[in-house]
Design a protein around this motif. Structure first.
Motif, PDB file in Angstrom:
ATOM      1  N   ILE A 150       1.157  -1.155   0.052  1.00 56.10           N
ATOM      2  CA  ILE A 150      -0.099  -0.097   0.061  1.00 56.10           C
ATOM      3  C   ILE A 150       0.849   1.514   0.214  1.00 56.10           C
ATOM      4  O   ILE A 150       0.727   2.208  -0.830  1.00 56.10           O
ATOM      5  N   LEU A 151       2.502   1.254   1.444  1.00 56.48           N
ATOM      6  CA  LEU A 151       2.551   2.247   1.168  1.00 56.48           C
ATOM      7  C   LEU A 151       3.223   2.522  -0.399  1.00 56.48           C
ATOM      8  O   LEU A 151       3.686   3.399  -1.067  1.00 56.48           O
ATOM      9  N   LEU A 152       3.963   1.866  -1.098  1.00 58.37           N
ATOM     10  CA  LEU A 152       4.987   1.802  -2.241  1.00 58.37           C
ATOM     11  C   LEU A 152       4.331   1.693  -2.919  1.00 58.37           C
ATOM     12  O   LEU A 152       4.189   3.400  -4.178  1.00 58.37           O
ATOM     13  N   GLU A 153       2.806   1.849  -3.445  1.00 56.33           N
ATOM     14  CA  GLU A 153       1.468   1.581  -4.219  1.00 56.33           C
ATOM     15  C   GLU A 153       1.740   3.592  -4.544  1.00 56.33           C
ATOM     16  O   GLU A 153       1.243   4.357  -5.234  1.00 56.33           O
ATOM     17  N   GLN A 154       1.412   3.990  -2.994  1.00 59.33           N
ATOM     18  CA  GLN A 154       0.699   5.718  -2.826  1.00 59.33           C
ATOM     19  C   GLN A 154       2.338   6.197  -3.394  1.00 59.33           C
ATOM     20  O   GLN A 154       1.738   7.454  -4.131  1.00 59.33           O
ATOM     21  N   LEU A 155       3.393   5.986  -3.061  1.00 67.33           N
ATOM     22  CA  LEU A 155       4.336   6.349  -3.763  1.00 67.33           C
ATOM     23  C   LEU A 155       4.728   6.200  -5.012  1.00 67.33           C
ATOM     24  O   LEU A 155       5.546   7.731  -5.800  1.00 67.33           O
ATOM     25  N   VAL A 156       4.573   5.041  -6.106  1.00 68.07           N
ATOM     26  CA  VAL A 156       4.994   5.372  -6.603  1.00 68.07           C
ATOM     27  C   VAL A 156       3.510   6.327  -7.548  1.00 68.07           C
ATOM     28  O   VAL A 156       4.610   6.806  -8.989  1.00 68.07           O
ATOM     29  N   ARG A 157       2.711   5.872  -7.484  1.00 71.35           N
ATOM     30  CA  ARG A 157       1.828   7.437  -7.888  1.00 71.35           C
ATOM     31  C   ARG A 157       2.026   8.641  -7.808  1.00 71.35           C
ATOM     32  O   ARG A 157       1.713   9.315  -8.278  1.00 71.35           O
ATOM     33  N   SER A 158       2.446   8.934  -6.414  1.00 72.21           N
ATOM     34  CA  SER A 158       2.808  10.203  -6.242  1.00 72.21           C
ATOM     35  C   SER A 158       4.036  10.762  -7.211  1.00 72.21           C
ATOM     36  O   SER A 158       4.770  12.345  -7.694  1.00 72.21           O
ATOM     37  N   THR A 159       5.229  10.085  -6.988  1.00 76.44           N
ATOM     38  CA  THR A 159       5.781  10.277  -8.331  1.00 76.44           C
ATOM     39  C   THR A 159       6.498  11.267  -8.992  1.00 76.44           C
ATOM     40  O   THR A 159       5.147  10.950  -9.865  1.00 76.44           O
ATOM     41  N   PRO A 160       6.762  12.308  -9.424  1.00 77.41           N
ATOM     42  CA  PRO A 160       7.990  12.590  -8.382  1.00 77.41           C
ATOM     43  C   PRO A 160       7.957  13.322  -7.372  1.00 77.41           C
ATOM     44  O   PRO A 160       8.474  14.604  -6.710  1.00 77.41           O
ATOM     45  N   ASN A 161       6.294  13.660  -6.981  1.00 84.44           N
ATOM     46  CA  ASN A 161       5.880  14.528  -5.959  1.00 84.44           C
ATOM     47  C   ASN A 161       5.785  14.042  -4.251  1.00 84.44           C
ATOM     48  O   ASN A 161       5.896  12.702  -3.967  1.00 84.44           O
ATOM     49  N   SER A 188       0.118   4.797  18.066  1.00 83.50           N
ATOM     50  CA  SER A 188       2.314   4.484  17.651  1.00 83.50           C
ATOM     51  C   SER A 188       2.493   4.987  16.920  1.00 83.50           C
ATOM     52  O   SER A 188       1.632   4.981  15.689  1.00 83.50           O
ATOM     53  N   ASP A 189       3.839   5.311  16.354  1.00 80.08           N
ATOM     54  CA  ASP A 189       4.241   6.214  15.220  1.00 80.08           C
ATOM     55  C   ASP A 189       4.339   4.346  14.447  1.00 80.08           C
ATOM     56  O   ASP A 189       5.294   3.584  13.426  1.00 80.08           O
ATOM     57  N   SER A 190       3.822   3.806  13.858  1.00 78.41           N
ATOM     58  CA  SER A 190       3.579   2.036  12.949  1.00 78.41           C
ATOM     59  C   SER A 190       3.897   2.616  11.615  1.00 78.41           C
ATOM     60  O   SER A 190       4.869   1.897  11.019  1.00 78.41           O
ATOM     61  N   LEU A 191       3.589   3.838  11.246  1.00 78.38           N
ATOM     62  CA  LEU A 191       4.377   4.116  10.303  1.00 78.38           C
ATOM     63  C   LEU A 191       5.634   4.124   9.934  1.00 78.38           C
ATOM     64  O   LEU A 191       6.361   3.896   9.392  1.00 78.38           O
ATOM     65  N   LYS A 192       6.696   5.368  10.369  1.00 76.00           N
ATOM     66  CA  LYS A 192       7.540   4.806  11.437  1.00 76.00           C
ATOM     67  C   LYS A 192       8.208   3.186  10.450  1.00 76.00           C
ATOM     68  O   LYS A 192       9.258   2.950   9.758  1.00 76.00           O
ATOM     69  N   VAL A 193       7.996   2.719  11.037  1.00 79.55           N
ATOM     70  CA  VAL A 193       8.565   0.682  11.362  1.00 79.55           C
ATOM     71  C   VAL A 193       7.964   0.376   9.581  1.00 79.55           C
ATOM     72  O   VAL A 193       8.600  -0.459   9.611  1.00 79.55           O
ATOM     73  N   HIS A 194       6.936   0.211   9.289  1.00 83.87           N
ATOM     74  CA  HIS A 194       6.808  -0.163   7.908  1.00 83.87           C
ATOM     75  C   HIS A 194       7.622   0.114   7.039  1.00 83.87           C
ATOM     76  O   HIS A 194       7.695   0.067   5.675  1.00 83.87           O
ATOM     77  N   LEU A 195       7.512   2.302   7.457  1.00 87.77           N
ATOM     78  CA  LEU A 195       8.396   2.996   6.276  1.00 87.77           C
ATOM     79  C   LEU A 195      10.002   2.108   6.208  1.00 87.77           C
ATOM     80  O   LEU A 195      10.362   1.644   5.317  1.00 87.77           O
ATOM     81  N   TYR A 196      10.515   1.538   7.322  1.00 88.19           N
ATOM     82  CA  TYR A 196      11.817   0.689   7.418  1.00 88.19           C
ATOM     83  C   TYR A 196      11.753  -0.597   6.886  1.00 88.19           C
ATOM     84  O   TYR A 196      12.709  -0.002   6.711  1.00 88.19           O
ATOM     85  N   LYS A 197      10.648  -1.255   7.249  1.00 89.86           N
ATOM     86  CA  LYS A 197      10.514  -2.294   6.700  1.00 89.86           C
ATOM     87  C   LYS A 197      11.196  -1.813   4.820  1.00 89.86           C
ATOM     88  O   LYS A 197      11.427  -3.199   4.189  1.00 89.86           O
ATOM     89  N   LEU A 198       9.892  -0.847   4.713  1.00 86.98           N
ATOM     90  CA  LEU A 198      10.005  -1.134   2.708  1.00 86.98           C
ATOM     91  C   LEU A 198      11.349  -0.054   2.703  1.00 86.98           C
ATOM     92  O   LEU A 198      11.716  -0.793   1.473  1.00 86.98           O
ATOM     93  N   ARG A 199      12.072   0.230   3.456  1.00 86.72           N
ATOM     94  CA  ARG A 199      13.273   0.832   2.833  1.00 86.72           C
ATOM     95  C   ARG A 199      14.747  -0.105   2.688  1.00 86.72           C
ATOM     96  O   ARG A 199      14.895  -0.729   1.724  1.00 86.72           O
ATOM     97  N   ARG A 200      14.166  -0.581   3.429  1.00 85.94           N
ATOM     98  CA  ARG A 200      14.862  -1.849   3.369  1.00 85.94           C
ATOM     99  C   ARG A 200      15.040  -3.351   2.202  1.00 85.94           C
ATOM    100  O   ARG A 200      16.102  -3.575   1.962  1.00 85.94           O
ATOM    101  N   GLN A 201      13.792  -3.544   2.028  1.00 85.03           N
ATOM    102  CA  GLN A 201      13.127  -3.977   0.799  1.00 85.03           C
ATOM    103  C   GLN A 201      14.042  -3.836  -0.725  1.00 85.03           C
ATOM    104  O   GLN A 201      14.588  -3.770  -0.984  1.00 85.03           O
TER     105      GLN A 201
END
Length: 225
Positions: free
Chosen positions: A160-171, A190-203
């Motif tokens: 979901i996070l990747l798809e949103q970022l792809v659709r918005s690129t380069p914004n 809690s800062d759950s977004l930070k955790v999921h973004l960390y996992k996405l960044r690793r991938q």
């Protein structure tokens, strides 16, 4: 209907909401047919040709997931955008697995609905189906992401996070926009977004040297080469 207007089928049992959505979309050169229960929507979608289907999940007679599954089983390839108050990640995953192309949580902003309708229509016509960002290739229809020939294994939330970022690129997307995309109005304390973004960044990042997922201080996040 005006020349070049899009024709969508809105399957929604809330007649007041359906009328309001239809009125707004008409100003955006998007015309609506209406069905107020799942069976009527299914019949109309099988009988007529639409540019896109707007589908509520909670419907009388036949629920939205079943409508979506039956349409896909009948080889109806028209893009389906689900509109629903259900905002749990599991509900979105179920919707995508049933064959939906996108998911918008109620209450939603009408301008965003119009933008998503046009984006899905472009994708269905062969545009923006596959997006390349550097050496990252993302197929939005197949829900696959490959970087430098290596397929990324993403969690449902990661996708979901990747798809949103792809659709918005380069914004740039703000933290709030990403949180709403995943959790709707029920954002965890809690800062759950930070955790999921960390996992996405690793991938996305490892073991590659070139950074693609950037944090823009004070603004949000963006995918760029």
């Amino acid at each position: 209907m005006e020349m070049n207007a899009l024709l969508v089928l809105l399957i929604e049992d809330d007649m007041d909401l359906a009328a309001t959505v239809g009125d707004f979309l008409s100003f955006e050169n998007i015309e609506c047919d209406f069905a107020f229960n799942g069976q009527a929507g299914l019949d109309s979608a099988l009988k007529n040709q639409y540019d896109l289907i707007l589908l509520d999940l909670t419907l009388p007679k036949v629920d939205g997931l079943s409508v979506c599954q039956q349409l896909r089983a009948q080889n109806i390839t028209c893009p389906i955008l689900m509109l629903t108050a259900r905002d749990a990640v599991s509900d979105r995953v179920a919707g995508f697995e049933a064959g939906a192309d996108d998911y918008l949580i109620k209450p939603f902003a009408f301008p965003e609905l119009a933008v998503r309708i046009r984006a899905l229509h472009r994708r269905s016509k062969g545009h923006c189906n596959a997006v390349t960002i550097g050496d990252l290739e993302v197929n939005l229809s197949a829900r696959q992401a490959v970087r430098a020939g290596r397929q990324l294994k993403l969690s449902p939330t990661g996708w979901i996070l990747l798809e949103q970022l792809v659709r918005s690129t380069p914004n740039v997307l703000s933290k709030q926009e990403l949180e709403r995309a995943v959790w709707g109005d029920q954002v965890p304390a809690s800062d759950s977004l930070k955790v999921h973004l960390y996992k996405l960044r690793r991938q996305v990042q490892r073991p590659f040297e070139t950074q693609l997922l950037h944090t823009i201080a004070g603004s949000g996040f963006v995918l760029r080469p």
